[in-house]
Every structure is written in structure tokens, then in C-alpha cells.
Design a protein around this motif. Structure first.
Motif, short mmCIF file in Angstrom:
data_model
loop_
_atom_site.label_atom_id
_atom_site.label_comp_id
_atom_site.label_asym_id
_atom_site.label_seq_id
_atom_site.Cartn_x
_atom_site.Cartn_y
_atom_site.Cartn_z
N UNK A 11 7.90 19.51 8.90
CA UNK A 11 6.72 19.03 8.19
C UNK A 11 6.09 20.22 7.50
N UNK A 12 5.98 20.13 6.17
CA UNK A 12 5.38 21.18 5.37
C UNK A 12 3.87 21.00 5.43
N UNK A 13 3.16 21.99 5.98
CA UNK A 13 1.73 21.77 6.16
C UNK A 13 0.85 22.86 5.54
N UNK A 14 1.35 23.49 4.48
CA UNK A 14 0.54 24.54 3.86
C UNK A 14 0.17 24.26 2.41
N UNK A 15 0.67 23.17 1.86
CA UNK A 15 0.45 22.90 0.44
C UNK A 15 0.02 21.45 0.24
N UNK B 70 0.84 -1.19 0.00
CA UNK B 70 0.00 0.00 0.00
C UNK B 70 0.88 1.25 0.00
N UNK B 71 0.60 2.17 -0.87
CA UNK B 71 1.33 3.43 -0.94
C UNK B 71 0.71 4.43 0.04
N UNK B 72 1.56 5.06 0.81
CA UNK B 72 1.10 6.07 1.76
C UNK B 72 0.77 7.36 1.04
N UNK B 73 -0.20 8.09 1.54
CA UNK B 73 -0.47 9.44 1.04
C UNK B 73 0.50 10.40 1.71
N UNK B 74 0.57 11.62 1.19
CA UNK B 74 1.41 12.63 1.81
C UNK B 74 0.98 12.93 3.23
N UNK B 75 -0.33 12.99 3.44
CA UNK B 75 -0.84 13.24 4.79
C UNK B 75 -0.43 12.12 5.75
N UNK B 76 -0.43 10.89 5.26
CA UNK B 76 -0.01 9.77 6.10
C UNK B 76 1.48 9.84 6.43
#
Length: 117
Positions: free
Chosen positions: A45-49, A1-7
Motif C-alpha cells: 500500500x503506497x501511503x506517501x502520495x 459509487x466510485x471508491x476513493x484511493x483512500x477507500x
């Protein structure tokens, strides 16, 4: 399973929270979640894009070269020194275990517990 960016980002945050002598803040911009051990940054952790859901960790330079060679979504550090910092996004081979290992290793390097710091 490929993780999402959020994961990828959540795994990194969850891992960082379990480590010793850790603080979290936004010293550079409100959109960069910065984790430190003592006064040394070990995780960003980049959390704006939503199109750029990455983490940036400190990695031994030789290990970083191998990681970038083996994973298309692992690149030279986005915000810091390109030799010692590596950015990780979702992609083939980026697993929960890899993210956890990278965060642990970055913490150890920043804390001065391994060579290459």
C-alpha cells in the motif's frame, strides 16, 4: 459509487488483517506499507502520495492482462515484476468486492496455494 484511493487502500488493509499468517511492515521505505504471508509479499500500500493512492497485489499473469484491459486504473505493478504484480487505483469498476478478491487472491498466490506462484 466510485471508491476513493483512500477507500481502496483501507479496504485492502482491512482485508489483509483478516487473513492467516500475515505480517505487516516497512522493509523498503517508510512510505510503502508491506504485507507478507510467511516471508512472501502479497500486498503493498503506497501511503506517501495523496495523488497516487494505490495498492499493488500479486495476480496470475493472464488475469492481470484482463484486469488491465477492463479497468483504466489497473496497471502493471508499480514496484515489482510487471508480469506478476498489478497496481490498483480508484476508478470505474474498482469496487470493494474487487479489491477484497484481489487481496485474497494475492495472499493465496504468495502462500503457494494456487498455481502461478
Amino acid at each position: 459509487m466510485t471508491l476513493s484511493g483512500a477507500q481502496v487502500q483501507q479496504i485492502a488493509r482491512d482485508t489483509a488483517e483478516t487473513l492467516d499468517d500475515v505480517s505487516r511492515g516497512h522493509p523498503f521505505t517508510p512510505h510503502l506499507d508491506v504485507w507478507k504471508v510467511g516471508d512472501k509479499v502479497f500486498l503493498i500500500v503506497t501511503d506517501d502520495d495523496p495523488n497516487l493512492q494505490i495498492i499493488t497485489v500479486k495476480v496470475d499473469p493472464h488475469h492481470a492482462v484482463a484486469l488491465r484491459h477492463d479497468h483504466d486504473s489497473i496497471t502493471a505493478g508499480r514496484y515489482l515484476d510487471k508480469r506478476h504484480w498489478t497496481s490498483v487505483g480508484p476508478g470505474r469498476g474498482v469496487t470493494k468486492r474487487l479489491v477484497e478478491d484481489l487481496v485474497h487472491g494475492s495472499h493465496e498466490l504468495a502462500a503457494g496455494h494456487r498455481s502461478g506462484s
